[in-house]
Write an enzyme that holds these catalytic residues in place. Structure first.
Site, PDB file in Angstrom:
ATOM      1  N   GLU A 339      53.900  57.218  18.232  1.00 12.75           N
ATOM      2  CA  GLU A 339      54.808  56.545  17.298  1.00 12.75           C
ATOM      3  C   GLU A 339      54.906  57.383  16.019  1.00 12.75           C
ATOM      4  O   GLU A 339      55.994  57.632  15.512  1.00 12.75           O
ATOM      5  CB  GLU A 339      54.258  55.150  16.989  1.00 12.75           C
ATOM      6  CG  GLU A 339      55.109  54.373  16.006  1.00 12.75           C
ATOM      7  CD  GLU A 339      54.440  53.106  15.500  1.00 12.75           C
ATOM      8  OE1 GLU A 339      53.212  52.944  15.688  1.00 12.75           O
ATOM      9  OE2 GLU A 339      55.142  52.287  14.891  1.00 12.75           O
ATOM     10  N   HIS A 340      53.746  57.790  15.507  1.00 11.70           N
ATOM     11  CA  HIS A 340      53.695  58.666  14.333  1.00 11.70           C
ATOM     12  C   HIS A 340      52.955  59.932  14.723  1.00 11.70           C
ATOM     13  O   HIS A 340      51.836  59.846  15.231  1.00 11.70           O
ATOM     14  CB  HIS A 340      52.904  58.029  13.188  1.00 11.70           C
ATOM     15  CG  HIS A 340      53.306  56.622  12.852  1.00 11.70           C
ATOM     16  ND1 HIS A 340      52.671  55.521  13.380  1.00 11.70           N
ATOM     17  CD2 HIS A 340      54.267  56.153  12.031  1.00 11.70           C
ATOM     18  CE1 HIS A 340      53.229  54.421  12.893  1.00 11.70           C
ATOM     19  NE2 HIS A 340      54.204  54.770  12.084  1.00 11.70           N
TER      20      HIS A 340
HETATM   21  P1  NAD Z   1      53.369  38.306  14.141  1.00 14.18           P
HETATM   22  O1  NAD Z   1      54.282  37.745  13.111  1.00 14.18           O
HETATM   23  O2  NAD Z   1      53.903  39.308  15.082  1.00 14.18           O
HETATM   24  O3  NAD Z   1      52.804  37.116  15.022  1.00 14.18           O
HETATM   25  C1  NAD Z   1      52.431  35.871  14.491  1.00 14.18           C
HETATM   26  C2  NAD Z   1      52.946  34.789  15.422  1.00 14.18           C
HETATM   27  O4  NAD Z   1      52.350  34.915  16.719  1.00 14.18           O
HETATM   28  C3  NAD Z   1      52.633  33.391  14.975  1.00 14.18           C
HETATM   29  O5  NAD Z   1      53.674  32.903  14.163  1.00 14.18           O
HETATM   30  C4  NAD Z   1      52.549  32.613  16.277  1.00 14.18           C
HETATM   31  O6  NAD Z   1      53.711  31.901  16.490  1.00 14.18           O
HETATM   32  C5  NAD Z   1      52.416  33.658  17.351  1.00 14.18           C
HETATM   33  N1  NAD Z   1      51.205  33.422  18.134  1.00 14.18           N
HETATM   34  C6  NAD Z   1      49.925  33.572  17.715  1.00 14.18           C
HETATM   35  N2  NAD Z   1      49.077  33.228  18.717  1.00 14.18           N
HETATM   36  C7  NAD Z   1      49.828  32.840  19.762  1.00 14.18           C
HETATM   37  C8  NAD Z   1      49.535  32.382  21.092  1.00 14.18           C
HETATM   38  N3  NAD Z   1      48.279  32.253  21.523  1.00 14.18           N
HETATM   39  N4  NAD Z   1      50.560  32.077  21.918  1.00 14.18           N
HETATM   40  C9  NAD Z   1      51.847  32.210  21.501  1.00 14.18           C
HETATM   41  N5  NAD Z   1      52.175  32.653  20.255  1.00 14.18           N
HETATM   42  C10 NAD Z   1      51.178  32.954  19.397  1.00 14.18           C
HETATM   43  O7  NAD Z   1      52.124  38.871  13.329  1.00 14.18           O
HETATM   44  P2  NAD Z   1      50.813  39.656  13.781  1.00 14.18           P
HETATM   45  O8  NAD Z   1      50.070  38.900  14.812  1.00 14.18           O
HETATM   46  O9  NAD Z   1      50.133  40.011  12.522  1.00 14.18           O
HETATM   47  O10 NAD Z   1      51.327  40.991  14.480  1.00 14.18           O
HETATM   48  C11 NAD Z   1      52.082  41.938  13.805  1.00 14.18           C
HETATM   49  C12 NAD Z   1      52.116  43.222  14.615  1.00 14.18           C
HETATM   50  O11 NAD Z   1      53.203  44.009  14.170  1.00 14.18           O
HETATM   51  C13 NAD Z   1      50.850  44.061  14.472  1.00 14.18           C
HETATM   52  O12 NAD Z   1      50.477  44.547  15.743  1.00 14.18           O
HETATM   53  C14 NAD Z   1      51.304  45.216  13.577  1.00 14.18           C
HETATM   54  O13 NAD Z   1      50.614  46.425  13.801  1.00 14.18           O
HETATM   55  C15 NAD Z   1      52.744  45.331  14.008  1.00 14.18           C
HETATM   56  N6  NAD Z   1      53.608  45.986  13.022  1.00 14.18           N
HETATM   57  C16 NAD Z   1      54.332  47.040  13.460  1.00 14.18           C
HETATM   58  C17 NAD Z   1      55.198  47.680  12.613  1.00 14.18           C
HETATM   59  C18 NAD Z   1      56.022  48.819  13.136  1.00 14.18           C
HETATM   60  O14 NAD Z   1      56.919  49.254  12.468  1.00 14.18           O
HETATM   61  N7  NAD Z   1      55.797  49.308  14.348  1.00 14.18           N
HETATM   62  C19 NAD Z   1      55.351  47.247  11.298  1.00 14.18           C
HETATM   63  C20 NAD Z   1      54.625  46.153  10.880  1.00 14.18           C
HETATM   64  C21 NAD Z   1      53.754  45.514  11.764  1.00 14.18           C
END
Ligand code: NAD
Length: 441
Positions: A339-340
């Site tokens: 990715e990076h």
């Molecule tokens: P998220 O917003 O993706 O997920 C949170 C949501 O997951 C909750 O609102 C809930 O509804 C759902 N959830 C949690 N447990 C669950 C379950 N058991 N069953 C069904 N739904 C469920 O936030 P996060 O979890 O912090 O993940 C963010 C991801 O995004 C990380 O992996 C991060 O590295 C990635 N990210 C990537 C970039 C990029 O540009 N590639 C940028 C920012 C973040």
């Protein structure tokens, strides 16, 4: 838990690209299994609209909301309360990302195929988009910018943003996410996360009395966890999606000229995202590998999220790959399709120019990956899990469709009619040919 990266020694081995692809494994992330988990969520939202979104928000985010739409006053209040230093940083990020995206907008192109016959490619934005901003483990106002600015520069007329409800903020998305929306002039914002938010955008959502609360969108974009990725896979076809995002990764291709402290700091900076994040160093220099290990031990101990980082560095997805030379290292990073990708070698520009597979490439000692996460002007929503071998990052193109406009004169049609008839008959579709010959009867 140790901070030493496991070593994969490829020196003296001449591996083909297909074998190389499996040398550094990806983090376990079973999107297919998650699709089974999100299917009932998506179907419930499709059938029962806002009631289902609210129920899943209570179950997964621990907040019982009465309304999904964030009031305009809350968005304005978040901007008013924003730390001035964060506001200045977001404004600069917006300016730089906008400068880059504006330059990427493709012009319509007219091709005169023959005299009297043209094919024009018109680039037309989709009408409405739903942009996902994650908010589980961390909050990402920067992802608001990276999603919204390309959509705006593509000319999308209707932009909606969603981000998980945060219990400590009264069920609203995080205030910095709301403030970023305000800075970008986005006023349609929802408190919803996970699969239910993706389904809400894909199918639209009505209240029980039939009132349309969230209009369906044409494209859903944005990073998220495995449930978000699975829901995007599930609704794809109903809507367009950008690349499916998995855990983040960084590969650093470095030689003896690299500064071990900086390489270690950059590996740590991506490991900070997630215990499943991957940090991979590819180097012909055993001295650099040893020095980076020593730096990791010292730096990880001193950083805030050291447990998360240790888990990411200790995971099977993170490693040092020792290679014979930079040339062999290039083959490894191309097979990995990071990715990076950072290139920290002598003549880094020339090496970087030969990279074929990466979401984004960071060249030389002064272009760290965290610059790209925030303020380089590049986009940080990038293809993960090796999908950089077939996909690029989010940009204006994600929101545009190329429409071919065919315009032939009678003479130009007559000239090619025989070929159309021949091909139509070869495909046993004679009516196709007759549609042309009828014009010259
Ligand atoms: P998220 O917003 O993706 O997920 C949170 C949501 O997951 C909750 O609102 C809930 O509804 C759902 N959830 C949690 N447990 C669950 C379950 N058991 N069953 C069904 N739904 C469920 O936030 P996060 O979890 O912090 O993940 C963010 C991801 O995004 C990380 O992996 C991060 O590295 C990635 N990210 C990537 C970039 C990029 O540009 N590639 C940028 C920012 C973040």
């Amino acid at each position: 838990m140790t901070t030493t990266l496991r070593r994969i020694d490829l020196r003296g081995r001449d591996l083909d690209p297909v074998t190389l692809r499996g040398v550094v494994p990806r983090a376990e992330l079973d999107v297919s299994a998650a699709v089974d988990a999100v299917r009932p969520i998506c179907e419930a939202v499709r059938e029962r609209g806002t009631a289902a979104v609210l129920e899943y928000t209570e179950r997964f985010d621990g907040v019982r909301l009465t309304s999904l739409r964030v009031p305009a006053a809350a968005i304005g209040a978040a901007l008013a309360a924003l730390d001035p230093a964060v506001r200045a940083a977001l404004e600069e990020t917006i300016r730089r990302v906008r400068t880059v995206q504006r330059g990427l907008r493709r012009e319509d192109s007219v091709t005169r195929v023959v005299p009297g016959g043209t094919v024009t490619e018109r680039w037309v934005p989709v009408r409405r988009v739903g942009l996902y901003v994650p908010g589980g483990i961390a909050v990402y106002p920067s992802s608001v910018v990276m999603n919204v600015v390309p959509a705006q520069e593509a000319g999308v007329a209707s932009i909606a943003v969603t981000s998980p409800a945060q219990r400590e903020f009264g069920g609203l998305p995080h205030p910095t996410v709301l403030a970023a929306c305000a800075l970008l002039g986005v006023d349609e914002v929802y408190s919803a996360g996970g699969a239910q938010a993706v389904a809400m955008f894909a199918y639209g959502a009505r209240d029980a009395d039939g009132t349309l609360v969230v209009a369906p969108v044409d494209v859903v974009t944005g990073p998220g966890n495995v449930y978000v990725a699975a829901a995007k896979r599930y609704v794809q076809g109903v809507v367009g999606i950008d690349a499916e995002a998995g855990p983040t990764d960084i590969a650093v291709l470095a030689d003896d000229t690299a500064d071990a402290a900086h390489v270690a700091a950059d590996l740590i900076s991506q490991a900070e995202h997630d215990t499943l994040a991957a940090a991979v160093l590819v180097t012909p220099s055993q001295r650099l590998a040893d020095a980076v290990d020593a730096e990791l031990a010292a730096q990880v101990a001193a950083t805030k999220h050291s447990e998360r980082i240790r888990a990411a560095l200790a995971g099977r997805q993170s490693a040092v790959v020792l290679v014979d030379d930079v040339e062999a290292g290039l083959a490894v990073v191309d097979a990995y399709a990071a990715e990076h990708l950072e290139v920290q070698t002598a003549d880094a520009r020339a090496v970087a120019a030969r990279v074929r597979n990466a979401g984004a490439v960071f060249v030389g000692p002064h272009s760290p990956v965290s610059l790209g996460d925030y303020c380089a002007g590049s986009n940080h929503i990038l293809p993960t899990g090796g999908s950089a071998c077939h996909s690029g990052g989010l940009g204006v193109q994600t929101f545009l469709r190329g429409i071919h406009v065919v315009d032939y004169s009678a003479e130009a049609l007559r000239e090619v009619a025989g070929h159309v008839v021949a091909l139509a008959e070869a495909e046993d579709l004679p009516a196709h040919g007759q549609a042309v010959t009828a014009r010259f009867a």
